[in-house]
Design a protein around this motif. Structure first.
Motif, PDB file in Angstrom:
ATOM      1  N   THR A 170     -15.466   0.018  69.491  1.00 21.58           N
ATOM      2  CA  THR A 170     -15.280  -1.361  69.937  1.00 21.58           C
ATOM      3  C   THR A 170     -13.880  -1.877  69.665  1.00 21.58           C
ATOM      4  N   PHE A 224     -12.214 -11.728  70.645  1.00 19.52           N
ATOM      5  CA  PHE A 224     -12.759 -12.343  69.430  1.00 19.52           C
ATOM      6  C   PHE A 224     -11.845 -12.004  68.268  1.00 19.52           C
ATOM      7  N   ALA A 253     -13.442  -7.974  73.736  1.00 18.68           N
ATOM      8  CA  ALA A 253     -14.799  -7.812  74.260  1.00 18.68           C
ATOM      9  C   ALA A 253     -14.776  -7.758  75.779  1.00 18.68           C
ATOM     10  N   GLU A 281     -22.842   0.523  78.368  1.00 20.49           N
ATOM     11  CA  GLU A 281     -23.542   0.754  77.104  1.00 20.49           C
ATOM     12  C   GLU A 281     -23.451  -0.484  76.229  1.00 20.49           C
ATOM     13  N   SER A 282     -24.171  -0.483  75.123  1.00 17.57           N
ATOM     14  CA  SER A 282     -24.128  -1.683  74.303  1.00 17.57           C
ATOM     15  C   SER A 282     -22.754  -1.820  73.685  1.00 17.57           C
ATOM     16  N   GLY A 283     -22.289  -3.047  73.598  1.00 18.01           N
ATOM     17  CA  GLY A 283     -20.950  -3.281  73.086  1.00 18.01           C
ATOM     18  C   GLY A 283     -19.864  -3.180  74.132  1.00 18.01           C
ATOM     19  N   SER A 284     -20.249  -2.936  75.384  1.00 16.37           N
ATOM     20  CA  SER A 284     -19.201  -2.802  76.395  1.00 16.37           C
ATOM     21  C   SER A 284     -18.742  -4.160  76.909  1.00 16.37           C
ATOM     22  N   GLY A 285     -19.432  -5.225  76.526  1.00 16.95           N
ATOM     23  CA  GLY A 285     -18.952  -6.554  76.891  1.00 16.95           C
ATOM     24  C   GLY A 285     -19.754  -7.253  77.964  1.00 16.95           C
ATOM     25  N   LYS A 286     -20.912  -6.712  78.316  1.00 16.04           N
ATOM     26  CA  LYS A 286     -21.704  -7.300  79.399  1.00 16.04           C
ATOM     27  C   LYS A 286     -22.161  -8.715  79.057  1.00 16.04           C
ATOM     28  N   THR A 287     -22.787  -8.844  77.881  1.00 19.35           N
ATOM     29  CA  THR A 287     -23.288 -10.156  77.483  1.00 19.35           C
ATOM     30  C   THR A 287     -22.159 -11.168  77.402  1.00 19.35           C
ATOM     31  N   THR A 288     -21.022 -10.736  76.867  1.00 22.20           N
ATOM     32  CA  THR A 288     -19.897 -11.654  76.736  1.00 22.20           C
ATOM     33  C   THR A 288     -19.439 -12.145  78.109  1.00 22.20           C
ATOM     34  N   ILE A 348     -11.064  -8.239  68.723  1.00 27.78           N
ATOM     35  CA  ILE A 348     -11.940  -7.371  69.499  1.00 27.78           C
ATOM     36  C   ILE A 348     -11.785  -7.792  70.942  1.00 27.78           C
TER      37      ILE A 348
HETATM   38  N1  LIG Z   1     -19.311 -14.038  68.734  1.00 25.05           N
HETATM   39  C1  LIG Z   1     -18.691 -12.852  68.584  1.00 25.05           C
HETATM   40  N2  LIG Z   1     -17.780 -12.687  67.597  1.00 25.05           N
HETATM   41  C2  LIG Z   1     -17.143 -11.498  67.437  1.00 25.05           C
HETATM   42  N3  LIG Z   1     -17.326 -10.419  68.205  1.00 25.05           N
HETATM   43  C3  LIG Z   1     -18.230 -10.512  69.217  1.00 25.05           C
HETATM   44  C4  LIG Z   1     -18.967 -11.731  69.451  1.00 25.05           C
HETATM   45  N4  LIG Z   1     -19.798 -11.531  70.515  1.00 25.05           N
HETATM   46  C5  LIG Z   1     -19.590 -10.249  70.908  1.00 25.05           C
HETATM   47  N5  LIG Z   1     -18.643  -9.642  70.144  1.00 25.05           N
HETATM   48  C6  LIG Z   1     -18.152  -8.269  70.307  1.00 25.05           C
HETATM   49  O1  LIG Z   1     -17.769  -8.095  71.643  1.00 25.05           O
HETATM   50  C7  LIG Z   1     -18.106  -6.795  72.118  1.00 25.05           C
HETATM   51  C8  LIG Z   1     -18.935  -6.894  73.390  1.00 25.05           C
HETATM   52  O2  LIG Z   1     -20.181  -7.464  73.079  1.00 25.05           O
HETATM   53  P1  LIG Z   1     -21.306  -7.786  74.131  1.00 25.05           P
HETATM   54  O3  LIG Z   1     -20.734  -8.574  75.233  1.00 25.05           O
HETATM   55  O4  LIG Z   1     -22.447  -8.376  73.399  1.00 25.05           O
HETATM   56  O5  LIG Z   1     -21.700  -6.350  74.657  1.00 25.05           O
HETATM   57  P2  LIG Z   1     -22.985  -5.888  75.515  1.00 25.05           P
HETATM   58  O6  LIG Z   1     -23.699  -7.088  75.994  1.00 25.05           O
HETATM   59  O7  LIG Z   1     -22.388  -5.079  76.612  1.00 25.05           O
HETATM   60  O8  LIG Z   1     -23.801  -5.053  74.609  1.00 25.05           O
HETATM   61  C9  LIG Z   1     -18.812  -6.117  70.961  1.00 25.05           C
HETATM   62  O9  LIG Z   1     -17.885  -5.311  70.281  1.00 25.05           O
HETATM   63  C10 LIG Z   1     -19.250  -7.252  70.080  1.00 25.05           C
HETATM   64  O10 LIG Z   1     -19.312  -6.822  68.735  1.00 25.05           O
END
Ligand SMILES: Nc1ncnc2c1ncn2[C@@H]1O[C@H](COP(=O)(O)OP(=O)(O)O)[C@@H](O)[C@H]1O
Ligand SMILES: Nc1ncnc2c1ncn2[C@@H]1O[C@H](COP(=O)(O)OP(=O)(O)OP(=O)(O)O)[C@@H](O)[C@H]1O
Ligand code: SF4
Ligand code: SF4
Ligand SMILES: [Mg+2]
Ligand SMILES: [Mg+2]
Lengths: 323, 345, 303
Positions: free
Chosen positions: A279, A15, A31, A50-57, A29
């Motif tokens: 991050t 990102f 991600a 952990e949160s912010g590790s990139g799982k959701t992404t 970032i």
């Molecule tokens: N749309 C976005 N724009 C900028 N940074 C993002 C965006 N989505 C996620 N990030 C960053 O990517 C990293 C991983 O996020 P995320 O996948 O949500 O983690 P998790 O699901 O493991 O908590 C984080 O540092 C988050 O701030």
């Protein structure tokens, strides 16, 4: 276990970070930073971190809800990154996502019937009576009642909302579900209900799950195979029992020890990690976990980023301790 | 550990007035916190954990809330009949509170230091304190206030170091958004414990945090409790955290404390069907697929709670008398172990 | 709360299907009624509407709305015959003030509707698509916002020739920037909500996402703004009338009346005061109605 359903190769998602007067890109970032995953048909593949590790992404890039920076996503052998937008829209029927926050993932201005019926409309499953029949069927499949059909999301509890989300995802009979922390906003007693529902549905409908969670106990309960993420990288992948019986990566070991166990008499000695996940990416060309690692061997760990490699049969670790 | 009673809640009943009618949020809550103990308060969301905790500090918003019965004693004094000023002092000097969401408990437009100084100042001296917080940093122009502020700042720095923010002197003038979740929670703990409290109310202090940060914060709370000889009311959803931290546990369901006892009793020989249900609902090491079991149904609507035992619509042992007779009173199920269930009376 | 599936006629069926909606309305109404002030707002507006649409049939001197003169009673103070006094031609100020209500309310509605419509479209496009289009639209909006709309409206009316229709037209087409800004910001934030992502996840097309998911969730903010804005639209029209490029004599209009009345101010206080009070009432009523809407529609009040 069957054939490979989903294979992710060298997936990256950066990102851009904008800043300064003219909002120019001043960095990125990372991600998701170069990961590989293979999910077999009928499997429950866990993604922990952990949160912010990139799982959701990871989850969202697989569905192309965010566009990957680089890499291949092969679903049934087809590369999703090469599909056009409209081809992708059709393919969305095959892969669905369940969101973490049951409070914000349902449109507050739509009734349950419209929410669950929407994918059916989009993918032309039917209209009028037929659609209503299917919606009723789905509603009872996830354990809601018919008189819930005309209510709005804010009238439901978290567990019920998550069921609505599941019904919406299952409407067009997908092969695979990506579940992003589906129970982390729920109470334990309700979490158990939802987990049970998910297990039952998997058996009944032969679903494949990519199950994202930060709760190791839940992962252990649901999944067959687990990947552990840290700052956009996968640090360890193994069958679920291997991870728990024989955690190899220092991070895995620390996480497992820090997980509170619901037994006042059995409290294992815990490894408390210093600091927090950052991050902005670690030092280039060093182990990302290095700054917090209790087993750090400064010479190599600071100079060379460890690669994920198979250390035992089906057990992959990225750490210099196992070179 | 000296075993005198710090807090005692007796038959507390609390109603909320809402659009749909009167919501009976607490229905005869009984709770004891002993000095030096960590008491875990667990239960599903909406069952009244936060409201019970707030009633000790008399912080329930009234209206719409209304305490309709019962008593709350803190160090032997009746909290419900104190004047507002007495209550304010009690809260400032004897109670420390930290809440679930470390982001919303800090004001984004003031520095960490300013916020801590205001609160610490309000502990030491009431009249000067109000001047302190009213003037904000402008107050420094007045010599006495400046001195007070300097003292408070010293204390803030000391507490920040104490909770593990090493470079406290550099970080104290940062704004909350420059801190991570774990660090904000540390700041809140530092602020809460900067006086000489005898009770710490921690409402889900780690729910928003990661496992590894949660471990750090829990370790910190344990250390501070030992050092300052605090009692703690720890509210959480996480039974693992309770097992790790608490000596005593109270289980709440729909506004009632259904079981109270030592952690070992609650985890090893739970008596109330709801507690048993909770224990079965959590996957732990070695739980196989299909082995955990949710409690069917959901928490009842408190506007029209089930008659008799509020748990009866979800209880697998429910008997006719559970719905017909008035709610079961707590009975002893062992030394220091109380259950409110007809199975045991 | 169970739904009777055996619907009693179409009414019963409709009720069953919209049970959620009805419940929601009831709750909103309850929350609305909680605030006395907004109830007062509604009362004022109902009163104004009543006056506007029935006024012509019960005003004492309907002819005075046009161009009549009664020199013998010019500039009389309030009396039993002329409740609000008379103007320089001896016309009844009460009649003219009441008559002007309709003009003002209709003009306000048109201005807010047209302005809102343009604003929503532009703001929606800027918010959803972003990128260069958004950049252009938003800079244009900034320029428009930086320059008081009333000046532009003034220029337009001056060019078209003074008349109440032209004033309305001019205000309508300069009224949108506020809405554009608001809608753009709303769309930007709603676009990031999980349910919009979820809609993309099930393969929803763009129009479906915009019309079914994004816009309905921006609506409450738009409604709050519109109701607050209404009073200002009326006020702006009056301002144009005051300057003399709005309503032309003999059409009764509050702004024009106040402006004219100013000439006779030291003694003929009633001439400007009563239209002024009417205008104040309108602005005030719509403003507190907007406040009430905000309370009802505030998403934080939900859950
Ligand atoms: N749309 C976005 N724009 C900028 N940074 C993002 C965006 N989505 C996620 N990030 C960053 O990517 C990293 C991983 O996020 P995320 O996948 O949500 O983690 P998790 O699901 O493991 O908590 C984080 O540092 C988050 O701030
Ligand atoms: N201001 C209020 N008005 C009406 N009802 C309220 C109000 N505040 C709380 N309640 C009700 O009181 C009950 C208990 O709430 P409380 O916050 O104590 O729950 P809790 O056990 O702390 O839940 P959680 O685990 O979600 O924090 C709930 O049913 C809630 O809806
Ligand atoms: S490579 Fe080194 S620093 Fe990284 S986890 Fe292994 S031992 Fe620790
Ligand atoms: S009192 Fe009856 S319904 Fe309540 S928990 Fe005991 S057995 Fe179950
Ligand atoms: Mg996430
Ligand atoms: Mg709470």
């Amino acid at each position: 276990m069957g054939d490979t359903l989903l294979a992710v190769k060298n997936l990256k998602k950066y990102f851009p970070v904008r800043g300064g007067l003219f909002r120019r890109d001043i960095g990125s970032i990372k991600a998701v930073d170069d990961i590989d995953l293979t999910v077999e048909e009928g499997q429950s593949f866990g993604l922990v971190g952990e949160s912010g590790s990139g799982k959701t992404t990871v989850g969202k890039t697989i569905l192309r809800l965010v566009e990957p920076t680089e890499g291949e996503i092969l679903f049934e052998g087809r590369d999703l990154c090469k599909l056009s937008e409209s081809e992708m829209r059709h393919l969305r029927a095959e892969m669905q996502m369940i969101f973490q926050d049951p409070y914000s993932s349902l449109n507050p201005r739509m009734t349950v019937k419209r929410i669950v019926g929407e994918p059916l409309l989009i993918h032309k499953w039917g209209k009028g009576r037929a659609l209503e029949e299917r919606v009723r069927e789905l509603i009872s499949l996830v354990g809601l009642m018919e008189d819930h059909l005309f209510r709005y999301p804010h009238e439901f509890s978290g567990g019920q909302r998550q069921r609505i989300g599941i019904a919406r995802a299952l409407a067009v009979e997908p092969k695979m579900l990506i579940l992003d922390e589906p129970t982390s906003a729920l109470d334990v007693s309700v979490q158990a209900q939802v987990l049970d529902l998910l297990l039952e549905l998997q058996k009944r409908l032969n679903l494949t799950y990519l199950f994202i969670s930060h709760d190791l106990a839940v992962i252990r309960y649901i999944c067959d195979r687990v990947a552990l993420m840290y700052m956009g990288k996968v640090l360890e992948v193994a069958a679920v029992e291997d991870i728990f019986q024989n955690p190899m990566h220092p991070y895995t070991q620390a996480l497992l020890s820090a997980m509170p166990v619901a037994d006042p008499e059995y409290q294992p000695e815990e490894i408390i990690l210093e600091g927090e996940i950052s991050t902005l990416g670690g030092q280039e060309g060093a182990c990302r976990f290095g700054p917090r690692c209790p087993a750090r061997d400064t010479a190599r760990c600071g100079k060379e980023e460890p690669m994920l490699q198979e250390v035992e049969d089906g057990h992959l670790v990225a750490c210099h301790l196992y070179d | 550990m000296d075993n005198d009673l710090l807090v005692e809640i007796k038959d507390l009943r609390l109603n909320f007035r809402t659009f749909d009618g009167i919501s009976k949020v607490l229905n005869r809550v009984n709770l004891k916190i002993w000095r030096g103990d960590i008491l875990g308060l667990v239960g599903e969301t909406g069952c009244g954990k936060t409201m019970t905790a707030l009633s000790i500090a008399r912080l329930i918003p009234c209206p719409p809330g209304e305490i309709v019965g019962g008593e709350v004693f803190f160090e032997g004094e009746d909290v419900l009949h104190k004047t507002d000023e007495e209550m304010r002092l009690l809260r400032a000097q004897k109670l420390a509170m930290i809440f679930q969401d470390p982001t919303t408990s800090l004001n984004p437009v003031f520095t960490i230091g300013d916020q801590m100084i205001d609160i610490i100042g309000s502990r030491t001296d009431t009249s000067k304190a109000s001047r302190l917080s009213m003037l904000g940093s402008l107050g420094s122009l007045i010599p006495t206030v400046r001195k007070l502020r300097r003292g408070a700042r010293e204390r803030a720095l000391e507490m920040l170091r104490r909770v593990g923010i090493g470079d406290a002197a550099e970080r104290i003038d940062d704004y909350p958004h420059q801190f991570s979740g774990g660090m904000r929670q540390r700041v809140l703990i530092a602020t809460a414990l900067s006086g000489t409290p005898s009770l710490l109310i921690a409402d889900e202090p780690t729910t928003a945090l990661d496992v590894s940060i949660q471990a750090q914060i829990l370790r910190l709370i344990e250390e501070l409790v030992d050092e300052l000889n605090l009692s703690v009311l720890l509210i959480t959803h996480n039974l693992g955290v309770v097992a790790k931290m608490c000596q005593k546990v109270a289980v709440m369901y729909a506004g009632v404390v259904v079981e109270y006892g030592s952690a070992i009793d609650i985890f090893k020989s739970p008596k109330h069907p709801y507690t048993i249900g909770l224990m079965r609902a959590i996957p732990t090491y070695g739980t196989k697929k299909g082995e955990i079991k949710g409690i069917p149904g959901t928490v009842p609507n408190l506007l029209d709670p089930p008659r008799g035992c509020r748990f009866h619509p979800r209880c697998e042992h429910a008997m006719p008398r559970c719905a017909e007779e008035p709610a079961p009173a707590p009975v002893a199920a062992g030394p220091d172990h109380e259950v409110s269930c007809f199975l045991y009376s | 709360m169970s739904v009777a599936v055996e619907a009693r006629g179409w009414w019963g069926r409709w009720r069953a299907e919209n049970q959620g909606l009805i419940e929601e309305w009831r709750r909103s109404l309850y929350r609305f009624r909680q605030s006395r002030l907004s109830v007062l707002g509604v009362a004022i507006i109902i009163f104004l509407l009543f006056v506007a649409f029935t006024g012509r049939y019960w005003v004492p001197y309907p002819d005075d709305a046009g161009f009549t003169t009664h020199v013998e009673i010019r500039l009389q103070g309030p009396s039993r015959d002329n409740l609000f006094g008379t103007d320089e031609y001896g016309r009844d100020v009460f009649t003219r003030t009441v008559w002007a209500t309709q003009t003002s309310l209709i003009a306000g509605t048109v201005i807010v509707l047209v302005g809102g419509f343009i604003g929503i479209i532009l703001g929606g496009i800027a918010g959803y698509f972003g990128g260069r289009v958004s950049e252009v639209i938003m800079r244009l909006t900034d320029i428009m916002l930086a320059m008081p709309g009333i000046f532009l409206a003034l220029a337009i009316t001056a060019a078209l020739g003074p008349s109440i229709l032209h004033a309305m037209l001019a205000l309508s087409i300069t009224w949108w920037p506020g809405y554009c800004r608001l809608v753009q910001a709303q769309v930007l934030s709603v676009r990031e909500e999980d349910y919009v992502e979820a809609a993309r996840g099930i393969g929803a097309s763009r129009p479906r996402i915009i019309f079914n998911h994004i816009l309905p969730n921006c609506l409450s903010a738009i409604m709050v703004k519109a109701s607050m804005d209404f009073g200002f639209a009326v006020l702006s029209l009056a301002a144009l009338g005051f300057i003399g490029v709005g309503a032309q004599p003999p059409v009764p209009e509050w702004g024009a009346m106040i402006s004219k009345g100013r000439e006779f101010l030291p003694y003929g206080w009633w001439y400007s005061t009563f239209p002024g009070i009417a205008m104040f009432l309108t602005v005030f009523g719509f403003n507190i109605l907007g406040d009430g809407f905000r309370d009802v529609l505030d998403p934080r009040a939900r859950r």
